[in-house]
Design a protein around this motif. Structure first.
Motif, PDB file in Angstrom:
ATOM      1  N   CYS A 286      -4.669  -6.846   8.377  1.00 34.70           N
ATOM      2  CA  CYS A 286      -5.496  -6.112   9.359  1.00 34.70           C
ATOM      3  C   CYS A 286      -6.619  -6.955   9.968  1.00 34.70           C
TER       4      CYS A 286
ATOM      5  N   GLU B  55      -6.164  -6.795  14.077  1.00 26.52           N
ATOM      6  CA  GLU B  55      -5.963  -5.513  14.756  1.00 26.52           C
ATOM      7  C   GLU B  55      -7.197  -5.147  15.572  1.00 26.52           C
TER       8      GLU B  55
ATOM      9  N   CYS C 115      -2.543   3.506  12.560  1.00 23.06           N
ATOM     10  CA  CYS C 115      -1.482   2.876  11.764  1.00 23.06           C
ATOM     11  C   CYS C 115      -1.291   3.616  10.440  1.00 23.06           C
ATOM     12  N   MET C 116      -2.397   4.004   9.836  1.00 23.32           N
ATOM     13  CA  MET C 116      -2.315   4.704   8.554  1.00 23.32           C
ATOM     14  C   MET C 116      -1.764   6.118   8.713  1.00 23.32           C
TER      15      MET C 116
ATOM     16  N   ARG D 166       0.841  -1.214   0.000  1.00 19.17           N
ATOM     17  CA  ARG D 166       0.000   0.000   0.000  1.00 19.17           C
ATOM     18  C   ARG D 166       0.868   1.252   0.000  1.00 19.17           C
TER      19      ARG D 166
ATOM     20  N   CYS E 122      -6.440   0.640  12.655  1.00 20.91           N
ATOM     21  CA  CYS E 122      -5.912   0.909  11.307  1.00 20.91           C
ATOM     22  C   CYS E 122      -5.754   2.415  11.051  1.00 20.91           C
TER      23      CYS E 122
END
Ligand code: 5AD
Ligand code: SF4
Ligand code: FES
Length: 357
Positions: free
Chosen positions: A318, A321, A329-330, A286, A326
């Motif tokens: 994911c 998690e 994390c992103m 990604r 997320c």
């Protein structure tokens, strides 16, 4: 072709932001590392120019994994009896949506298999309530009737994702026993006429898919003037008829990135996600996608108890998690890339008439 020939194509591409299907196929097939790197750099520049540095987060709720269809590639297909099925109630979906909005995520994506047990009115009333939270809403629930699409648009849905998967009609037919290529495009047209921002997309590395077919996909994305285009690698699922197909991962990875890069250059300001499938195929996929044209990420907000059962393909990231993790994390991911999280809804302004064909 000599390296100089590819360089000329890249120069032409940089200036005109267009190439013919044949020229696209040449670049897609080119395995020269320098040429590939230059293509990625060009896509990154065009992404910055037309979409900016901010990345839109679209919060995903996979609310049902029931599906009436039997697409050959997909783990949710109705003949897959080994998949435990679930359906979230409308109330459950709303509660998750409320939590997503509270986190500051500006778009909620409601996705499911084609599950007719949710009638159009219950979905409409859900949309109506969710809209009051100040979010944009994307639906991704397959082929339904014009009346249903209209009802949901009125209830507040802003966008609709309905991927073509391939624009090669023969391949489409082989992969979709329940579907018709032109009917799906007719749905797209209706959606655009109703004022939805519409999304298409493809899979890269499907069995029987040629380079020319991928070039056709890119030309079709451009011609149809879609607002969103999801490009991801095909990942074989063992419990499907295509389970034994074994693509060359590295080639498929590069081909997917090139498809993404060329799509960015030809479609300029469309919204292109760095897909979960890309991150599943290769760790860091990604991140690389975000540097090859992508400007969207889709954090998964499906409650954990259900998440592991939305197995479209195996090995999805994911899955373990904690709920909501997320997003954090992103944000980290974007910081490291020198990018930021977009604060607006991330609508696309239309510059031309939709669905020109
Ligand atoms: N590999 C990758 N993506 C897949 N999808 C379905 N099956 C697979 C697979 N095996 C994608 C399709 C579809 C969405 C539900 O997930 O693009 O639109
Ligand atoms: Fe159902 Fe969509 Fe999977 Fe096809 S791709 S089987 S319609 S969930
Ligand atoms: Fe899901 Fe990193 S994006 S855990």
């Amino acid at each position: 072709m000599e390296k100089e020939g590819y360089r000329e194509l890249l120069t032409q591409l940089a200036h005109t932001e267009d190439l013919s299907q044949e020229e696209l196929a040449l670049l897609l097939a080119c395995e020269d590392e320098e040429i590939t790197a230059e293509l990625f750099t060009l896509a990154d520049e065009k992404r910055r120019k037309y979409a900016g540095d901010a990345v839109h987060l679209r919060g995903l709720i996979e609310f049902s994994n029931y599906c009436r269809k039997n697409c050959l590639y997909c783990g949710l297909r109705r003949d897959n009896r080994s998949l435990p099925r679930y359906r979230m109630s409308i109330e459950e979906i709303y509660t998750v949506g409320e939590k997503i909005a509270r986190l500051g995520v500006k778009t909620i994506v409601l996705q499911s298999g084609e599950d007719l047990s949710y009638d159009a009115r219950s979905i409409a009333s859900l949309l109506h309530r969710l809209k009051k939270l100040g979010v944009a809403i994307t639906l991704s629930i397959g082929e339904r009737t014009k009346e249903e699409y209209a009802l949901w648009r009125e209830a507040g849905a802003d966008r609709y994702l309905l991927k073509q998967e391939t624009f090669d009609e023969q391949l489409f037919r082989k992969l979709h026993p329940d579907d018709d290529h032109s009917h799906r495009l007719a749905c797209q047209k209706i959606l655009a006429e109703l004022g939805y921002q519409v999304g298409s997309g493809n899979m890269v590395g499907l069995p029987g898919q040629t380079i020319e077919a991928i070039a056709l996909d890119i030309k079709s994305f451009q011609r149809w003037n879609f607002d969103m285009i999801g490009i991801g690698p095909f990942i074989p699922h063992p419990d499907t008829p295509l389970g034994n197909f074994a693509p060359d991962r590295k080639k498929q990875y590069l081909l997917t990135l090139k498809t993404l890069a060329l799509t960015r250059i030809l479609t300029r300001d469309t919204h292109l996600p760095a897909t979960t499938a890309l991150g599943t195929l290769v760790s860091g996929g990604r991140e690389k996608g975000l540097q090859c044209g992508a400007n969207v990420l889709m954090p998964n907000f499906t409650p954990l108890a259900y998440r592991s059962h939305y197995t479209i393909y195996p090995g999805k990231i994911c899955l373990q998690e904690e709920w909501g993790k997320c997003v954090a994390c992103m944000s980290m991911m974007l910081k490291e890339l020198g990018r930021s999280v977009a604060q607006d809804h991330g609508h696309r302004e239309r510059k031309k008439a939709p669905a020109e064909e």
